[in-house]
Write an enzyme that holds these catalytic residues in place. Structure first.
Site, PDB file in Angstrom:
ATOM      1  N   GLU A 291       0.253  -7.201  -9.930  1.00 11.74           N
ATOM      2  CA  GLU A 291       1.170  -7.071 -11.070  1.00 11.74           C
ATOM      3  C   GLU A 291       0.450  -7.441 -12.370  1.00 11.74           C
ATOM      4  O   GLU A 291       0.580  -6.735 -13.379  1.00 11.74           O
ATOM      5  CB  GLU A 291       2.369  -7.989 -10.835  1.00 11.74           C
ATOM      6  CG  GLU A 291       3.462  -7.891 -11.867  1.00 11.74           C
ATOM      7  CD  GLU A 291       4.697  -8.688 -11.450  1.00 11.74           C
ATOM      8  OE1 GLU A 291       4.707  -9.272 -10.341  1.00 11.74           O
ATOM      9  OE2 GLU A 291       5.658  -8.711 -12.228  1.00 11.74           O
TER      10      GLU A 291
ATOM     11  N   ASP B   3       0.854  -1.193   0.000  1.00 14.03           N
ATOM     12  CA  ASP B   3       0.000   0.000   0.000  1.00 14.03           C
ATOM     13  C   ASP B   3       0.890   1.243   0.000  1.00 14.03           C
ATOM     14  O   ASP B   3       1.805   1.354   0.823  1.00 14.03           O
ATOM     15  CB  ASP B   3      -0.908  -0.015   1.237  1.00 14.03           C
ATOM     16  CG  ASP B   3      -1.837  -1.236   1.227  1.00 14.03           C
ATOM     17  OD1 ASP B   3      -2.268  -1.643   0.137  1.00 14.03           O
ATOM     18  OD2 ASP B   3      -2.107  -1.793   2.303  1.00 14.03           O
TER      19      ASP B   3
END
Ligand SMILES: C[S@@+](CC[C@H](N)C(=O)[O-])C[C@H]1O[C@@H](n2cnc3c(N)ncnc32)[C@H](O)[C@@H]1O
Length: 215
Positions: free
Chosen positions: A194, A118
């Site tokens: 990703e 984060d």
């Protein structure tokens, strides 16, 4: 990440103590007994739904992996993956990465992976970033000399901040890619984030940083 309340998640976690270790503080200093061998232990802090750590455990059967995730509603997807794959070299912990000292002795962890952590973009929240100096100090206290932190993100600001943080902490940067997927890097295991971000054309950044002996 949007979190839905899943009241049955705790029940499911408790039904699988062989995969999500209950009372992990009791394993401190004896993780080799939990895994039944003395192979190196690599951890991922903020493992999310577990795609990366499961892929790594399949790819490297001689390394023990521990995926650490704060939220029950998220870790249960990692649990499903692990139940299906049934890998002896992967365990999960449903705990806060800020409390790692409760669960590992100095030298017990060989490598820390941080993937798409984060970003906490506001300066006043910098201390919450998993690459902030207090977290680096925490990781260092679990690792032997030369322990490594491997980091991937799509967030340029967090990547720049983190490279600076590693460097100011005195770590040696041994790998930096500003465009991992076009770098020729082999053996990359994709995380959920990703896959999601690279599919919409976001560049992926990756670094490896090593703790240095204290003089
Ligand atoms: C943005 S997601 C990335 C998930 C995964 N690593 C990926 O690349 O797909 C960050 C994850 O880190 C977890 N997380 C954040 N802070 C954490 C902490 N202090 N301890 C454990 N998990 C944490 C969040 O709950 C979330 O699942």
């Amino acid at each position: 990440m949007r979190l839905r309340n899943k009241p049955w998640a705790r029940e499911k976690i408790e039904a699988h103590p062989q995969y999500i270790i209950p009372e992990p503080e009791k394993a401190k200093g004896r993780w080799h007994e939990v895994f039944g061998n003395h192979n190196p232990i690599h951890i991922e802090v903020g493992t999310g739904k577990g795609q990366f750590v499961t892929g790594m455990a399949k790819q490297n059967p001689d390394i023990n992996y521990i995926g650490i995730e704060l939220y029950e509603s998220v870790i249960i997807t990692a649990l499903d993956r692990l139940i299906e794959a049934d890998l002896p070299n992967l365990k999960l912990l449903n705990v806060d990465g800020a409390d790692l000292l409760h669960y590992f002795e100095k030298g017990e962890v060989g490598r820390v992976y941080l993937n798409f952590s984060d970003p906490w973009p506001k300066t006043r929240h910098a201390k919450r970033r998993l690459t902030y100096k207090s977290f680096l100090n925490l990781y260092e206290s679990l690792m032997p000399e030369g322990g490594e932190v491997h980091f991937k993100t799509d967030n340029q600001g967090l990547f720049e901040y983190s490279l600076k943080s590693f460097s100011e902490y005195g770590m040696l940067l041994t790998f930096v890619s500003l465009d991992l997927h076009n770098s020729g890097f082999e053996g990359n295991v994709m995380t959920e984030y990703e896959e999601k971000f690279s599919a919409i054309g976001q560049r992926i950044y990756r670094s490896e940083a090593k703790f240095q002996p204290r003089t």
